[in-house]
Design a protein around this motif. Structure first.
Motif, short mmCIF file in Angstrom:
data_model
loop_
_atom_site.label_atom_id
_atom_site.label_comp_id
_atom_site.label_asym_id
_atom_site.label_seq_id
_atom_site.Cartn_x
_atom_site.Cartn_y
_atom_site.Cartn_z
N GLN A 10 43.36 50.59 35.28
CA GLN A 10 43.47 49.29 34.65
C GLN A 10 42.92 48.17 35.54
O GLN A 10 43.24 48.09 36.72
N ASN A 11 42.09 47.32 34.92
CA ASN A 11 41.72 46.07 35.56
C ASN A 11 42.89 45.10 35.42
O ASN A 11 43.68 45.20 34.47
N ARG A 47 41.23 42.27 39.90
CA ARG A 47 41.22 43.56 40.59
C ARG A 47 40.60 44.61 39.66
O ARG A 47 40.98 44.72 38.50
N HIS A 48 39.63 45.37 40.22
CA HIS A 48 38.94 46.40 39.43
C HIS A 48 39.03 47.73 40.18
O HIS A 48 38.32 47.95 41.17
N ALA A 55 39.68 50.06 45.21
CA ALA A 55 39.55 49.00 44.20
C ALA A 55 38.71 47.86 44.78
O ALA A 55 38.57 47.73 46.00
N ASN A 57 38.43 43.74 44.80
CA ASN A 57 39.15 42.49 44.53
C ASN A 57 38.19 41.32 44.58
O ASN A 57 37.26 41.28 45.40
N ASN A 197 46.75 43.08 32.16
CA ASN A 197 45.82 44.18 32.43
C ASN A 197 44.87 44.32 31.23
O ASN A 197 45.18 43.89 30.12
#
Length: 198
Positions: A10-11, A47-48, A55, A57, A197
């Motif tokens: 989830q982003n 955040r990806h 991840a 940021n 999200n």
């Protein structure tokens, strides 16, 4: 009860803010370390996740930086200093090292919005007629972050690598002693809240 971890699939998007302890280091004719100044920051964060542990940021912040000059006394014991207001964009890599604890490292680019000065009998901060800072600031940053459901707490150190300004030093008679370059240094202690999200 265990602390839920963020889903790696989830982003997320949220807000953050907190205390910013800032200072400046100097190189040149007369090196010195300026005294710390307490300020604050507020911003947006995204955040990806790219894998289970990694991840990316990205943050967009309004940040107040600044410093006080050492050994400079003014009338009424007002400390001479500068306060710098920035719009900062940062990008960093994040690694999950243990449960909800993550380490991050990356870079930031700051655009100076305004500059204020205190001293010379002035108790309050006034907009600087002659800014000593450049429009742009570039640096590196490292930090650690812990997640607690929608909340997070973090500490982050920033280290300017591009001079953020220049200062010409003079003696009591106005004779130039030399010119020094200033570099931003900062420590952020803050908290974040995940809004959604996707």
């Amino acid at each position: 009860m265990g602390v839920p971890l963020l889903s790696s699939a989830q982003n997320s998007f949220g807000v953050q803010g907190g205390l910013h302890l800032s200072s400046a280091t100097v190189d040149g004719a007369i090196p010195f370390i300026a005294s710390k100044q307490g300020n604050f920051f507020l911003g947006l964060t995204g955040r990806h996740p790219v894998s289970q542990h990694w991840a990316i940021n990205s943050d967009l912040q309004y940040t107040r930086r600044g410093f006080f000059f050492p050994t400079i006394q003014t009338v009424g014991n007002v400390r001479a200093g500068r306060q710098l207001h920035y719009a900062d964009f940062s990008a960093s890599m994040e690694y999950n090292v243990f449960k909800n604890v993550h380490l991050e490292w990356g870079t930031y680019v700051g655009r100076r919005l305004s500059e204020y000065v205190q001293g010379n009998e002035a108790q309050e901060w006034k907009r600087a007629a002659f800014p000593l800072s450049y429009k742009w600031d570039v640096g590196l940053q490292v930090g650690a972050q812990a997640f607690f459901q929608r909340w997070s707490a973090f500490v982050r150190y920033s280290h300017g690598v591009k001079p953020m300004g220049e200062l010409r030093l003079t003696d009591e008679d106005g004779a130039v002693l030399g010119t020094v370059r200033l570099f931003n240094r900062g420590l952020q202690i803050g908290a974040g809240y995940r809004i959604f999200n996707w």
